[in-house]
Write a protein that holds these residues in place. Structure first.
Motif, mmCIF file in Angstrom:
data_model
loop_
_atom_site.group_PDB
_atom_site.id
_atom_site.type_symbol
_atom_site.label_atom_id
_atom_site.label_comp_id
_atom_site.label_asym_id
_atom_site.label_seq_id
_atom_site.Cartn_x
_atom_site.Cartn_y
_atom_site.Cartn_z
ATOM 1 N N VAL A 1 6.360 0.019 -9.495
ATOM 2 C CA VAL A 1 4.934 0.035 -8.735
ATOM 3 C C VAL A 1 3.918 0.342 -10.188
ATOM 4 O O VAL A 1 2.950 -0.527 -10.177
ATOM 5 C CB VAL A 1 4.733 1.207 -7.881
ATOM 6 C CG1 VAL A 1 3.369 1.558 -7.577
ATOM 7 C CG2 VAL A 1 5.572 1.026 -6.818
ATOM 8 N N ASP A 2 4.450 1.012 -11.234
ATOM 9 C CA ASP A 2 3.434 1.122 -12.481
ATOM 10 C C ASP A 2 3.304 -0.108 -13.213
ATOM 11 O O ASP A 2 2.514 0.020 -14.205
ATOM 12 C CB ASP A 2 3.891 2.436 -13.220
ATOM 13 C CG ASP A 2 5.229 2.168 -13.454
ATOM 14 O OD1 ASP A 2 6.091 1.248 -13.351
ATOM 15 O OD2 ASP A 2 5.699 2.932 -14.829
ATOM 16 N N ALA B 1 0.884 -1.215 0.124
ATOM 17 C CA ALA B 1 0.081 0.033 0.078
ATOM 18 C C ALA B 1 1.084 1.254 0.075
ATOM 19 O O ALA B 1 0.444 2.182 -0.745
ATOM 20 C CB ALA B 1 -0.973 0.069 1.140
ATOM 21 N N SER B 2 1.865 1.099 0.669
ATOM 22 C CA SER B 2 2.789 2.354 0.597
ATOM 23 C C SER B 2 3.446 2.559 -0.583
ATOM 24 O O SER B 2 3.522 3.872 -1.150
ATOM 25 C CB SER B 2 3.974 2.216 2.046
ATOM 26 O OG SER B 2 4.939 3.225 1.735
ATOM 27 N N MET C 1 2.348 1.683 -3.303
ATOM 28 C CA MET C 1 1.241 1.993 -4.369
ATOM 29 C C MET C 1 0.763 3.528 -4.542
ATOM 30 O O MET C 1 0.471 4.016 -5.561
ATOM 31 C CB MET C 1 0.204 1.102 -4.351
ATOM 32 C CG MET C 1 0.522 -0.417 -4.611
ATOM 33 S SD MET C 1 1.123 -0.780 -6.321
ATOM 34 C CE MET C 1 -0.693 -0.912 -7.297
ATOM 35 N N SER C 2 1.081 4.003 -3.169
ATOM 36 C CA SER C 2 0.613 5.240 -2.777
ATOM 37 C C SER C 2 1.438 6.433 -3.036
ATOM 38 O O SER C 2 1.268 7.461 -2.753
ATOM 39 C CB SER C 2 -0.271 5.241 -1.532
ATOM 40 O OG SER C 2 0.575 5.451 -0.401
ATOM 41 N N GLY C 3 2.676 5.961 -3.471
ATOM 42 C CA GLY C 3 3.921 6.817 -3.671
ATOM 43 C C GLY C 3 4.567 7.003 -2.560
ATOM 44 O O GLY C 3 5.292 8.139 -2.385
ATOM 45 N N GLY C 4 4.669 6.071 -1.593
ATOM 46 C CA GLY C 4 5.401 6.482 -0.128
ATOM 47 C C GLY C 4 6.827 6.046 -0.600
ATOM 48 O O GLY C 4 7.458 6.122 0.350
ATOM 49 N N THR C 5 7.281 5.676 -1.781
ATOM 50 C CA THR C 5 8.581 5.346 -2.134
ATOM 51 C C THR C 5 9.179 6.430 -2.896
ATOM 52 O O THR C 5 8.597 6.614 -3.886
ATOM 53 C CB THR C 5 8.843 3.777 -2.314
ATOM 54 O OG1 THR C 5 8.167 3.707 -3.628
ATOM 55 C CG2 THR C 5 8.519 2.819 -1.488
#
Length: 79
Positions: A56-57, A30-31, A33-37
């Motif tokens: 992720v993409d 989730a992190s 996928m939500s741009g947390g990296t």
């Protein structure tokens, strides 16, 4: 835990045996996928310390399940 990751435009899925709990794996996914990296990668480490990095993409799906017990045995009565 066994984690299966489907990657777009790839006929095979990635399979990682992770020592983490399902909740920890779900939080990592989730992190990412939500741009947390910062790098746009989902990074998972397997039980042997190897790392798998997936853009992720390109992730189509993630399946988290108990690792199957590997059975060893023989079948009686062949051809």
């Amino acid at each position: 835990m066994e984690v299966k990751i489907g990657v777009q435009h790839s006929p095979r899925e990635l399979v990682v045996d992770s020592p983490k709990t399902p909740d920890e794996i779900a939080a990592d996914v989730a992190s990412a996928m939500s741009g947390g990296t910062k790098d746009g990668l989902l990074t998972l480490e397997d039980e042997r310390g190897r790392r798998v990095l997936v853009p992720v993409d390109r992730i189509a799906y993630v399946e988290i399940a108990q690792a199957d017990q590997r059975r060893v045995g023989f079948v009686a009565g062949g051809a």
